[in-house]
Scaffold this motif. Structure first.
Motif, mmCIF file in Angstrom:
data_model
loop_
_atom_site.group_PDB
_atom_site.id
_atom_site.type_symbol
_atom_site.label_atom_id
_atom_site.label_comp_id
_atom_site.label_asym_id
_atom_site.label_seq_id
_atom_site.Cartn_x
_atom_site.Cartn_y
_atom_site.Cartn_z
ATOM 1 N N LEU A 1 0.271 1.737 5.699
ATOM 2 C CA LEU A 1 0.616 0.628 6.517
ATOM 3 C C LEU A 1 1.320 1.204 7.465
ATOM 4 C CD1 LEU A 1 1.999 -1.858 3.759
ATOM 5 C CD2 LEU A 1 -0.269 -2.214 5.187
ATOM 6 N N ALA A 2 2.054 2.226 7.308
ATOM 7 C CA ALA A 2 3.037 2.946 8.593
ATOM 8 C C ALA A 2 2.138 3.432 9.269
ATOM 9 C CB ALA A 2 3.709 4.200 8.025
ATOM 10 N N ARG A 3 0.657 4.104 8.866
ATOM 11 C CA ARG A 3 -0.287 4.420 9.788
ATOM 12 C C ARG A 3 -0.883 3.409 10.826
ATOM 13 N NH1 ARG A 3 -1.913 7.951 5.569
ATOM 14 N NH2 ARG A 3 -3.675 6.769 5.443
ATOM 15 N N ASN A 4 -1.112 2.261 10.052
ATOM 16 C CA ASN A 4 -1.660 1.073 10.875
ATOM 17 C C ASN A 4 -0.573 0.657 11.839
ATOM 18 O OD1 ASN A 4 -1.337 -2.109 10.704
ATOM 19 N ND2 ASN A 4 -3.268 -1.495 10.931
ATOM 20 N N ALA A 5 0.596 0.511 11.790
ATOM 21 C CA ALA A 5 1.748 0.045 12.433
ATOM 22 C C ALA A 5 1.862 0.837 13.915
ATOM 23 C CB ALA A 5 3.096 0.076 11.911
ATOM 24 N N GLN A 6 1.619 2.382 13.604
ATOM 25 C CA GLN A 6 1.618 3.280 14.655
ATOM 26 C C GLN A 6 0.416 3.220 15.597
ATOM 27 O OE1 GLN A 6 1.050 7.546 13.212
ATOM 28 N NE2 GLN A 6 2.175 8.210 15.099
ATOM 29 N N TRP A 7 -0.708 2.848 14.794
ATOM 30 C CA TRP A 7 -2.135 2.837 15.395
ATOM 31 C C TRP A 7 -2.058 1.513 16.392
ATOM 32 C CZ3 TRP A 7 -5.510 -1.321 14.425
ATOM 33 C CH2 TRP A 7 -6.638 -1.214 15.102
ATOM 34 N N ALA A 8 -1.735 0.563 15.791
ATOM 35 C CA ALA A 8 -1.628 -0.975 16.500
ATOM 36 C C ALA A 8 -0.582 -0.766 17.567
ATOM 37 C CB ALA A 8 -1.140 -1.967 15.526
ATOM 38 N N GLY A 9 0.421 0.066 17.460
ATOM 39 C CA GLY A 9 1.410 0.207 18.621
ATOM 40 C C GLY A 9 0.718 0.931 19.595
ATOM 41 N N GLN A 10 0.083 2.141 19.217
ATOM 42 C CA GLN A 10 -0.675 3.100 20.440
ATOM 43 C C GLN A 10 -1.681 2.217 21.292
ATOM 44 O OE1 GLN A 10 -2.289 6.088 17.880
ATOM 45 N NE2 GLN A 10 -0.187 7.410 17.982
ATOM 46 N N THR B 1 -1.836 -1.068 21.825
ATOM 47 C CA THR B 1 -1.216 -2.163 22.469
ATOM 48 C C THR B 1 -0.374 -1.703 23.791
ATOM 49 O OG1 THR B 1 -0.676 -3.648 20.465
ATOM 50 C CG2 THR B 1 0.581 -4.067 22.421
ATOM 51 N N ALA B 2 -0.037 -0.118 23.526
ATOM 52 C CA ALA B 2 0.825 0.390 24.618
ATOM 53 C C ALA B 2 -0.248 0.955 25.539
ATOM 54 C CB ALA B 2 1.488 1.685 23.993
ATOM 55 N N GLN B 3 -1.561 0.913 25.138
ATOM 56 C CA GLN B 3 -2.641 1.250 26.144
ATOM 57 C C GLN B 3 -3.280 0.105 26.776
ATOM 58 O OE1 GLN B 3 -5.485 3.852 24.275
ATOM 59 N NE2 GLN B 3 -3.857 5.466 23.566
ATOM 60 N N ASP B 4 -3.306 -0.901 25.887
ATOM 61 C CA ASP B 4 -4.050 -2.201 26.762
ATOM 62 C C ASP B 4 -3.223 -3.322 25.836
ATOM 63 O OD1 ASP B 4 -5.581 -4.174 27.144
ATOM 64 O OD2 ASP B 4 -7.521 -3.304 26.326
ATOM 65 N N PRO B 5 -2.389 -3.936 26.448
ATOM 66 C CA PRO B 5 -1.581 -5.146 25.747
ATOM 67 C C PRO B 5 -2.388 -6.005 25.310
ATOM 68 C CG PRO B 5 -0.505 -4.160 27.672
ATOM 69 C CD PRO B 5 -1.889 -3.371 27.945
ATOM 70 N N ASP B 6 -3.578 -6.537 26.052
ATOM 71 C CA ASP B 6 -4.204 -7.590 25.664
ATOM 72 C C ASP B 6 -5.286 -7.248 24.725
ATOM 73 O OD1 ASP B 6 -2.601 -9.230 27.251
ATOM 74 O OD2 ASP B 6 -3.668 -8.811 29.021
#
Length: 229
Positions: A18-27, A29-34
């Motif tokens: 779950l921590a890896r998922n949160a990190q991945w989702a954050g990366q 979103t940072a590259q492409d907010p939409d």
């Protein structure tokens, strides 16, 4: 990127994932907010994939696909049974609602289900689910190998033959035939993944009409048998 084999199960593995998922989702979103907003608006996959449940043979990873590109249905030994209501519903949904034009049966070498069908997996019993795989093995005389090496070759050969058999069944599904009857260009093909090399191989059995089913499947099976002589 450096890959490693999966670590043994531990109580904190889920928290780590779950921590890896949160990190991945954050990366992302940072590259492409939409990105996730667009993804949540709907799906339009290019392929429907019937694959095995094996944890080592995930089509999205092996084909390096983007989210939303593959509509994946998994079961033991990538079976495409005409009596499998769940699978037939998935095929119908993918063709009628998602407008998918290409169905792929995605098998892999050293499949545990195939090994069970051949009686080579300790503690495994084939059951009705794998009866078609056992019949295919009987047809091609793959029981009673002369050596462990031959047994492994028989497993991989049967894995490939099984893909062709399931391609044939997928091509006979009511939804595929209804699409062909409407003049829609739906194709059904087969791939096999080599666990020992990481490569995915096209078994050259793509079918685009009911009239092609027998000829294409016979030709593909003949090529497999020649390769394993």
């Amino acid at each position: 990127m450096i890959f490693s084999t999966p670590a043994p199960y531990s109580e904190n593995r889920l928290s780590e994932m779950l921590a890896r998922n949160a990190q991945w989702a954050g990366q992302i979103t940072a590259q492409d907010p939409d990105y996730f907003k667009r993804l949540s608006a709907g799906q339009s996959p290019a392929f429907t994939v019937i694959s095995c449940c094996d944890s080592r043979a995930d089509p999205n990873t092996l084909l390096q696909s983007n989210l939303g590109e593959l509509f994946v249905y998994k079961n033991v030994a990538n079976q495409a049974g005409l009596n499998d209501l769940s699978l037939q519903t998935a095929i119908q949904f993918s063709i009628d609602s998602l407008k998918v034009k290409h169905i792929l049966v995605f098998g892999h070498h050293n499949c545990g289900g195939v090994r069970i069908a051949l009686g080579l997996h300790a503690g495994g019993a084939p059951g009705d689910w794998l009866e078609g795989v056992r019949e295919l093995a009987h047809d091609h005389q793959l029981f009673n190998p002369a050596s462990p090496e031959q047994a492994n070759r028989n497993v991989d050969k049967l894995c490939e033959l099984n893909v062709i058999q399931q391609v044939r069944l997928a091509a006979l599904s009511p939804s595929v035939n209804a699409a062909w009857g409407r003049g829609e260009p739906v194709a059904v093909g087969g791939l096999v993944y080599s666990l020992s090399t990481g490569r995915v191989i096209d078994l050259d059995c793509t079918i685009r009409s009911r009239a092609e089913i027998d000829e294409r499947c016979f030709s593909a099976m003949k090529a497999i048998c020649a390769r394993y002589q």
